[in-house]
Design an enzyme around this catalytic site. Structure first.
Site, PDB file in Angstrom:
ATOM      1  N   SER A  84      -3.297   1.316  -3.934  1.00  0.00           N
ATOM      2  CA  SER A  84      -3.528   0.474  -2.756  1.00  0.00           C
ATOM      3  C   SER A  84      -4.913   0.601  -2.139  1.00  0.00           C
ATOM      4  O   SER A  84      -5.131   0.112  -1.026  1.00  0.00           O
ATOM      5  CB  SER A  84      -2.455   0.710  -1.697  1.00  0.00           C
ATOM      6  OG  SER A  84      -2.212   2.062  -1.544  1.00  0.00           O
ATOM      7  N   THR A 188      -3.163   2.661   2.592  1.00  0.00           N
ATOM      8  CA  THR A 188      -4.554   2.503   3.022  1.00  0.00           C
ATOM      9  C   THR A 188      -5.162   3.840   3.431  1.00  0.00           C
ATOM     10  O   THR A 188      -4.481   4.663   4.027  1.00  0.00           O
ATOM     11  CB  THR A 188      -4.581   1.573   4.250  1.00  0.00           C
ATOM     12  OG1 THR A 188      -4.163   0.293   3.827  1.00  0.00           O
ATOM     13  CG2 THR A 188      -5.925   1.503   4.919  1.00  0.00           C
ATOM     14  N   THR A 206      -8.735  -0.682   1.786  1.00  0.00           N
ATOM     15  CA  THR A 206      -7.410  -0.993   1.226  1.00  0.00           C
ATOM     16  C   THR A 206      -7.476  -2.164   0.244  1.00  0.00           C
ATOM     17  O   THR A 206      -8.406  -2.970   0.301  1.00  0.00           O
ATOM     18  CB  THR A 206      -6.438  -1.371   2.372  1.00  0.00           C
ATOM     19  OG1 THR A 206      -5.106  -1.400   1.877  1.00  0.00           O
ATOM     20  CG2 THR A 206      -6.768  -2.711   2.971  1.00  0.00           C
ATOM     21  N   ARG A 216      -5.120 -13.612   1.841  1.00  0.00           N
ATOM     22  CA  ARG A 216      -4.522 -12.876   2.978  1.00  0.00           C
ATOM     23  C   ARG A 216      -5.412 -11.698   3.383  1.00  0.00           C
ATOM     24  O   ARG A 216      -5.894 -10.941   2.551  1.00  0.00           O
ATOM     25  CB  ARG A 216      -3.137 -12.370   2.582  1.00  0.00           C
ATOM     26  CG  ARG A 216      -2.428 -11.531   3.652  1.00  0.00           C
ATOM     27  CD  ARG A 216      -2.615 -10.051   3.424  1.00  0.00           C
ATOM     28  NE  ARG A 216      -1.827  -9.243   4.362  1.00  0.00           N
ATOM     29  CZ  ARG A 216      -1.973  -7.939   4.536  1.00  0.00           C
ATOM     30  NH1 ARG A 216      -2.884  -7.282   3.843  1.00  0.00           N
ATOM     31  NH2 ARG A 216      -1.238  -7.279   5.383  1.00  0.00           N
ATOM     32  N   VAL A 217      -5.649 -11.556   4.648  1.00  0.00           N
ATOM     33  CA  VAL A 217      -6.401 -10.401   5.157  1.00  0.00           C
ATOM     34  C   VAL A 217      -5.502  -9.658   6.148  1.00  0.00           C
ATOM     35  O   VAL A 217      -4.890 -10.271   7.019  1.00  0.00           O
ATOM     36  CB  VAL A 217      -7.701 -10.852   5.865  1.00  0.00           C
ATOM     37  CG1 VAL A 217      -8.391  -9.663   6.524  1.00  0.00           C
ATOM     38  CG2 VAL A 217      -8.642 -11.517   4.860  1.00  0.00           C
ATOM     39  N   GLY A 218      -5.436  -8.354   5.998  1.00  0.00           N
ATOM     40  CA  GLY A 218      -4.598  -7.554   6.904  1.00  0.00           C
ATOM     41  C   GLY A 218      -5.407  -6.968   8.033  1.00  0.00           C
ATOM     42  O   GLY A 218      -6.463  -7.484   8.420  1.00  0.00           O
ATOM     43  N   ASP A 219      -4.936  -5.872   8.531  1.00  0.00           N
ATOM     44  CA  ASP A 219      -5.577  -5.227   9.683  1.00  0.00           C
ATOM     45  C   ASP A 219      -6.792  -4.380   9.314  1.00  0.00           C
ATOM     46  O   ASP A 219      -7.702  -4.182  10.114  1.00  0.00           O
ATOM     47  CB  ASP A 219      -4.571  -4.298  10.377  1.00  0.00           C
ATOM     48  CG  ASP A 219      -4.071  -3.211   9.428  1.00  0.00           C
ATOM     49  OD1 ASP A 219      -3.732  -3.538   8.272  1.00  0.00           O
ATOM     50  OD2 ASP A 219      -4.025  -2.027   9.817  1.00  0.00           O
ATOM     51  N   THR A 239      -2.435   2.520   9.192  1.00  0.00           N
ATOM     52  CA  THR A 239      -1.894   2.180   7.892  1.00  0.00           C
ATOM     53  C   THR A 239      -0.518   1.569   8.157  1.00  0.00           C
ATOM     54  O   THR A 239       0.046   1.726   9.228  1.00  0.00           O
ATOM     55  CB  THR A 239      -1.837   3.414   6.963  1.00  0.00           C
ATOM     56  OG1 THR A 239      -1.317   3.024   5.688  1.00  0.00           O
ATOM     57  CG2 THR A 239      -0.977   4.532   7.528  1.00  0.00           C
ATOM     58  N   GLY A 240      -0.014   0.847   7.188  1.00  0.00           N
ATOM     59  CA  GLY A 240       1.280   0.195   7.379  1.00  0.00           C
ATOM     60  C   GLY A 240       1.152  -1.309   7.222  1.00  0.00           C
ATOM     61  O   GLY A 240       0.198  -1.799   6.608  1.00  0.00           O
ATOM     62  N   GLY A 242       0.010  -4.604   7.891  1.00  0.00           N
ATOM     63  CA  GLY A 242      -1.171  -5.072   8.613  1.00  0.00           C
ATOM     64  C   GLY A 242      -0.895  -6.158   9.620  1.00  0.00           C
ATOM     65  O   GLY A 242      -1.489  -6.183  10.700  1.00  0.00           O
TER      66      GLY A 242
HETATM   67  C1  SD4 Z   1      -2.669  -4.062   5.067  1.00  0.00           C
HETATM   68  N1  SD4 Z   1      -2.544  -2.125   6.455  1.00  0.00           N
HETATM   69  O1  SD4 Z   1      -3.447  -4.704   4.383  1.00  0.00           O
HETATM   70  C2  SD4 Z   1      -2.827  -2.581   5.118  1.00  0.00           C
HETATM   71  C3  SD4 Z   1      -1.975  -1.978   4.102  1.00  0.00           C
HETATM   72  C4  SD4 Z   1      -1.817  -0.524   4.291  1.00  0.00           C
HETATM   73  O2  SD4 Z   1      -1.394   1.543   3.658  1.00  0.00           O
HETATM   74  O3  SD4 Z   1      -1.923   0.045   5.303  1.00  0.00           O
HETATM   75  N2  SD4 Z   1      -1.566   0.222   3.358  1.00  0.00           N
HETATM   76  O4  SD4 Z   1      -1.741  -4.566   5.678  1.00  0.00           O
END
Ligand code: SD4
Length: 340
Positions: A84, A188, A206, A216-219, A239-240, A242
């Site tokens: 990841s 992440t 990440t 797609r873009v996360g946090d 992490t988690g 996003g």
């Molecule tokens: C995301 N927060 O792209 C990231 C993924 C993640 O540990 O945290 N992985 O949503």
């Protein structure tokens, strides 16, 4: 590390390395955090410890805190076994690996961020170049890749055979479903550092949720969500899932709670509680945070059990359990601390 949705539960709290051990007696004193010797480096997950050690090595050999954060995170990005982050990261629903990262430096309140970059294994280094060599904060997709190439990065295939096999399997089993990303893959790296001079720097990198929709873009690359550094107060990283971190601007919120006087761990807990209170997902938000303040106190918390983080100082290095919201609702807050 792959963990189930309900919450990172199975990863045993018993995984402890280095000189730090879980000390249940510390659980009854959530607000008391000792300060530690500097530099202090904390990062998400047990795999963060090697990144921390690399960062410490860089500092010890005369590098800057930005060098340390970047080179530390590069270790995780270059680890093909980590599915990841960086090379070996799981791809999107079309089988393409799109990476996200950001970096923040306390002095000057500087930031750089890259989103959805393809075929470049070290997005944290690209984020740093954006911060240092452009007037911008964020670059995305093709433009980000072109910028990286102009800065001397090389394109390569970052989809490993292992990740490709996982993607093909996922594709076979999910033909009729709309791709939305698997939340079973979230490891992440967010890495925060308080250096000897008392300045804060952080980074986050990440490949995002596995099999996400293309684009797609996360946090993680979003300043204030996956990472936030305020050199007067502290820093936080996430992490988690996003989407759930993004909707609540969690890292910024955590730093603001530290500004109001909360310890890093209590600030993480308060941010999670606040998000969970107004969010229909409540405890199922699946979000996890680390934080450090200007005084050298640090902590972590998540919506469920099993989230661990790595802490490294010149004297010690090891892996700690974070506080879990499930524990908090049941009684005293969990947590660990160094003894130096
Ligand atoms: C995301 N927060 O792209 C990231 C993924 C993640 O540990 O945290 N992985 O949503």
């Amino acid at each position: 590390m792959e963990l189930s949705r309900r919450g990172f539960v199975a990863q045993g709290a018993a995984i402890v390395s280095g000189a730090i051990c879980n000390k249940p007696e510390a659980f009854s004193k959530p607000n008391i955090r000792k300060t530690v010797s500097r530099p202090l480096i904390i990062s998400t997950w047990p795999f963060g410890e090697v990144a921390n050690k690399k960062a410490m090595e860089v500092i010890n050999s005369g590098g800057s805190s930005l060098d340390a954060v970047e080179k530390g995170i590069n270790v995780t990005e270059n680890d093909k076994e980590n599915t990841s982050v960086g090379i070996g990261g799981l791809p999107n629903s079309e089988g393409v690996v799109q990476l996200d990262a950001c970096i923040m430096h306390g002095p000057g309140h500087k930031a750089g961020s890259v989103m959805g970059i393809e075929r470049i294994r070290n997005p944290i280094s690209v984020a740093r170049k954006i911060m240092e060599h452009t007037r911008h904060v964020q670059l995305v997709g093709k433009g980000a890749q072109e910028f990286a190439l102009s800065q001397g990065f090389t394109k390569e295939n970052i989809l490993t055979e292992k990740s490709k096999r996982k993607w093909l399997k996922w594709k076979k089993n999910n033909q009729k479903k709309r791709p939305e990303g698997s939340i079973d893959n979230h490891d992440t790296i967010a890495l925060l550092m308080l250096d000897e001079g008392g300045n804060l720097t952080g980074g986050c990198s990440t490949s995002g949720l596995a099999f996400k929709l293309p684009g797609r873009v996360g946090d993680s690359p979003i300043i204030g969500s996956g990472l936030y550094v305020d050199n007067e107060v502290g820093a936080a990283g996430a992490t988690g899932v996003g989407e759930n971190v993004l909707r609540h601007c969690c890292s910024f919120m955590i730093v603001e709670f530290m500004r109001q006087g909360l310890s890093p761990q209590d600030a993480c807990i308060k941010a999670i509680k606040r998000a969970a209170k107004i969010d229909p997902l409540g405890m199922d938000l699946n979000i996890f945070f680390i934080a450090v303040d200007k005084k050298g106190r640090y902590g972590a918390a998540g919506t469920g059990k099993g989230f661990q983080y790595s802490v490294t100082t010149p004297k010690q290095s090891g892996i700690l359990d974070s506080a879990a919201l499930s524990d908090i609702d049941a009684g005293p807050v969990g947590g660990n601390e160094f003894n130096n």
